[in-house]
Write a protein that holds these residues in place. Structure first.
Motif, short mmCIF file in Angstrom:
data_model
loop_
_atom_site.label_atom_id
_atom_site.label_comp_id
_atom_site.label_asym_id
_atom_site.label_seq_id
_atom_site.Cartn_x
_atom_site.Cartn_y
_atom_site.Cartn_z
N ASP A 7 -4.53 3.82 2.36
CA ASP A 7 -5.39 2.65 2.51
C ASP A 7 -6.02 2.24 1.19
N ASP A 23 -6.13 1.48 -3.19
CA ASP A 23 -5.41 0.66 -4.16
C ASP A 23 -4.17 1.43 -4.63
N ASN A 66 0.81 -1.22 0.00
CA ASN A 66 0.00 0.00 0.00
C ASN A 66 0.85 1.27 0.00
#
Length: 812
Positions: A643, A645, A465
């Motif tokens: 948090d 994609d 991430n």
């Protein structure tokens, strides 16, 4: 010649009569020869193919051999002294990679170029396809001649082959440069694996690398040096002469040149620094594919032995009619050579397809890699010689055995002692195959285990991430103050994006070969001699970097906005630095100097966890983080953790950069997972290659073992029938066949384990966190091969147990 032509025609007819045998033999050889050709193509491109220059054999690379150095580079003042004092080179040239942001015809692009000494093209013997090349006059006065030469590819792809390109202006890194020429097609510079697109005079260095002027800094070593030997001068003499020059420079400038020496190598491979690792890795791969070829040839030898047994009567008749033994051996060798040539042609086609596939899988790197794996005359010659050698060497033994037939028993089509001798030979070949297969499988297993371990190594960061986007504000004309302000605005905007948990900026991203080291001078300690001064890797970071990287701070504080140009100089060190230089003491508040004795003191304000910095396999190294706000800006990487994609995050970050400066070229934008995939690429390639070759070896060994046992059962059908007729049970026959087959297989496993213990030690440098004699790998692979061998023996043993004695007793 007529006899040879007769042998070729007869051999071709015999192979056509047995299409199944011929197809299997040709395919087996094609796999082995094709694999060797592909790997040799890589070796040829990286190490053997000469640079596209005049009399390339006379050009060599001069490498800084100072102990502990990662790069083989020199300072520009040292280069000038070496050039002017040398008596063994017709000319010495200097060059350096330069990141470029160019603008032309309303287009902004990011690419790479060379800053070169004025004699660069003259010494290499390279002219211009259009216009002229850079000369010594262009390189006399700093900043006086803003000119450039384009590569032929750059002219074609970026400027549309404009016929009037010479004389036009191109904006590079915020300054106009006049195009004075186009390099000839095929000339890609002085590296075998990287192809820059533009050349500039070295005197323009300060303008190309905006705000970074090091031409007169003898302590800044970032120049690659090559030279053209004078006629009759050997490499050994040249190296001795240049080391004498370095001794003079050491006496004249001891602070910068103590312990420096010159080693001369072939050119390319980043001034020679990559030649050793590439040669080691290439040698390992050539050894692996060589083993695969030997396995394929061993199977061929077994096939030829079986084929010779089928032709016992034919060979005996020809011997009885007066044919000489050597005449028959030559005929049989002709057939094996025909098989090898056919396998070579098919292997070459396979290699051509695989090399095209490899070129299409170019790794995602910022530097313009030159991946040109075309099959030149060296590759074709290698394949031709390999095919001929394969046919002769592995056809000779079967031919020799086939012509030792007992004429009486062969004419009666009876089994003879010669058949038992051939059985022993086949068993020996199978033992060899199983042992070699085990070595390859264990090598592949170790690489797979290593790759698995590498992906779980504690890197001192969390790649999930997180994304990194690299750019260089200097190339758009930003000075230090304006650049820092732009970076602060960018960080504020990115941190305000939904889902973002942290953002920071750094000069470099971890696990990157670009990290350099600087000398350390610790307070209250006598300065050491220059050659033994301790060094530490370093990076400049902004506040928020540790949160973006998810790197733990184990003591002290992180940098903040108050760590600016006007505040005291501070640093954060890693755990290894603290243990090595402040053992048993609290490092917070300690101070040291970095770079020189006159450099400002750095006060330690924090300690960060250890990590990996240059590569996955490095030992713990001292590391120093410095505040970016207390330094000049350079190439920077924005790291963002969120948090969302990561791919969507990249698009959002790009938009913020465009809002900041619509003309700012982005050099790279990828997730941290993708970034870490690149340093793992050699390990992935090695694991895939060795794993594939190991599985191929397992398949070949299983087929070979199955073939020998099946052939043995077929030859012993009558014997087995007699045993069953005399009361032997099916399980007795199974036990007999399995016992004989597994005895051969287990002998191969034992020999393979011993060989693996010796050979896998050569792989130590490629392994991450796995011993070269890892017991789990050795035991698991040995068990796997034993199970496969048992299966290969069980199928023909089961068939033998079902033999009908009435049919077997009538068996001819």
């Amino acid at each position: 010649m007529q006899t040879l032509w007769q042998d070729l025609r007869y051999g071709a007819r015999m192979l056509v009569k047995k299409p199944g045998f011929t197809l299997i033999a040709v395919l087996t050889l094609a796999l082995g020869i094709g694999a060797n050709t592909v790997i040799f193509s890589i070796v040829n491109t990286a190490l053997l193919r000469p640079l596209p220059i005049a009399e390339a054999s006379q050009v060599v690379s001069l490498n800084n051999a100072e102990e502990g150095r990662m790069f083989a580079t020199f300072s520009y003042p040292n280069y000038r002294d070496m050039r002017d004092r040398n008596e063994v080179f017709a000319g010495l040239i200097a060059y350096r990679f330069a990141p470029l942001s160019i603008s032309h015809d309303g287009v902004n692009e990011r690419l790479w170029g060379y800053a070169v000494s004025g004699n660069y093209f003259q010494v290499l013997g390279v002219g211009a396809a259009q216009g002229r090349v850079i000369t010594v006059d262009d390189d006399r006065l700093p900043g006086a001649h803003p000119v450039t030469v384009l590569s032929h590819t750059c002219w074609l792809q970026r400027f549309g082959s404009r016929p009037d390109i010479v004389g036009k202006e191109v904006i590079a890194n915020g300054r106009g440069y006049t195009v004075i020429g186009v390099a000839p097609p095929g000339f890609y510079g002085t590296e075998s694996i990287a192809a820059p697109e533009m050349w500039f005079p070295m005197a323009m260095q300060a303008q190309i690398e905006v705000g970074n002027n090091w031409l007169e800094a003898r302590g800044v070593e970032n120049i690659f040096v090559q030279g053209r030997l004078k006629p009759g001068v050997s490499v050994a003499r040249a190296q001795s002469a240049m080391n004498a020059t370095m001794l003079q420079l050491e006496r004249e400038y001891p602070a910068d040149n103590e312990g420096k020496r010159v080693v001369i190598t072939n050119p390319g491979m980043m001034g020679g620094m990559m030649r050793g690792p590439v040669m080691g890795f290439s040698g390992l791969l050539m050894g692996v594919v060589g083993m695969v070829l030997i396995l394929a040839c061993t199977n061929l030898a077994n096939l030829l032995l079986a084929r010779a047994t089928e032709r016992r009567r034919e060979i005996a008749v020809r011997l009885a009619l007066g044919a000489g033994r050597w005449r028959l051996i030559r005929q049989l060798l002709t057939e094996s050579v025909l098989l090898a040539v056919a396998g070579g042609v098919l292997g070459l086609l396979l290699a051509s397809w695989l090399t095209d596939l490899a070129v299409g899988l170019k790794p995602p790197v910022d530097v313009p890699l030159l991946i040109d794996l075309h099959l030149d005359y060296r590759v074709l010659l290698f394949t031709a010689l390999l095919s001929l050698a394969t046919g002769v060497l592995f056809g000779l033994l079967p031919a020799w055995q086939a012509t030792k037939a007992d004429l009486v028993s062969a004419l009666k089509e009876e089994l003879s002692f010669g058949s038992r001798r051939q059985s022993r030979l086949k068993n020996g070949l199978i033992v060899f195959q199983v042992a070699l297969s085990l070595v390859l499988l264990i090598g592949g297993g170790l690489m797979l285990r290593s790759l698995q371990r590498a992906q779980t190594i504690d890197l001192g960061l969390d790649p999930h991430n997180a994304v990194e986007v690299s750019f260089d504000l200097r190339l758009q004309g930003y000075d230090a103050a304006r650049g820092k302000e732009a970076l602060k605005q960018l960080l504020d905007r990115v941190r305000a994006m939904p889902g973002v948990r942290g953002a920071g900026v750094a000069d470099l991203v971890p696990v990157d070969l670009h990290f350099g080291s600087s000398p350390l001078y610790l307070d209250d300690r006598a300065p050491e001699r220059n050659a033994t001064i301790p060094r530490a890797l370093t990076n400049r970071i902004s506040p928020g970097y540790f949160a973006a990287m998810s790197t733990r701070l184990v003591g002290g504080r992180e940098f903040n906005e108050q760590d600016s140009d006007q505040s005291p100089r501070v640093a954060i060190i890693n755990e290894t630095f603290a243990r090595r230089f402040f053992a048993g003491e609290d490092p917070i508040g300690k101070s040291f100097r970095m770079g020189g004795t006159d450099a400002p003191k750095l006060q330690v304000v924090g300690v960060a966890q250890d990590g990996k910095y240059a590569n996955f396999n490095e030992t713990p190294k001292p590391f120093v983080y410095r505040p970016l706000w207390q330094s000049a800006i350079g190439t920077t990487s924005l790291i963002v953790r969120a948090d969302t994609d990561p791919q969507k995050l990249i698009a959002a970050v790009r938009r913020e950069l465009q809002r900041l400066d619509a003309n700012l070229p982005i050099s790279s934008a990828k997730t941290m997972t993708e970034h870490l995939a690149l340093p793992l690429l050699p390990a992935r390639f090695a694991a895939a290659a060795m794993g594939s070759f190991g599985l191929l070896a397992l398949l070949l060994a299983a087929i070979g073992l199955y073939g020998v046992i099946s052939y043995s059962v077929a030859q012993r059908t009558r014997e087995i029938g007699v045993r069953i007729a005399l009361g032997a049970q099916s399980r007795d026959v199974m036990k007999l066949i399995l016992g004989q087959g597994m005895a051969v297989a287990l002998a191969g496993v034992a020999i393979g384990l011993a060989a693996s213990f010796a050979l896998t030690r050569l792989m130590k440098m490629l392994l991450f966190g796995v011993s070269a004699t890892d017991p789990l790998t050795f035991g698991g692979i040995a068990l796997l091969l034993t199970v496969v061998a048992l299966l290969a023996c069980w199928i023909p043993a089961r068939r033998a147990a079902k033999v009908d004695p009435m049919i077997a007793l009538r068996y001819e």
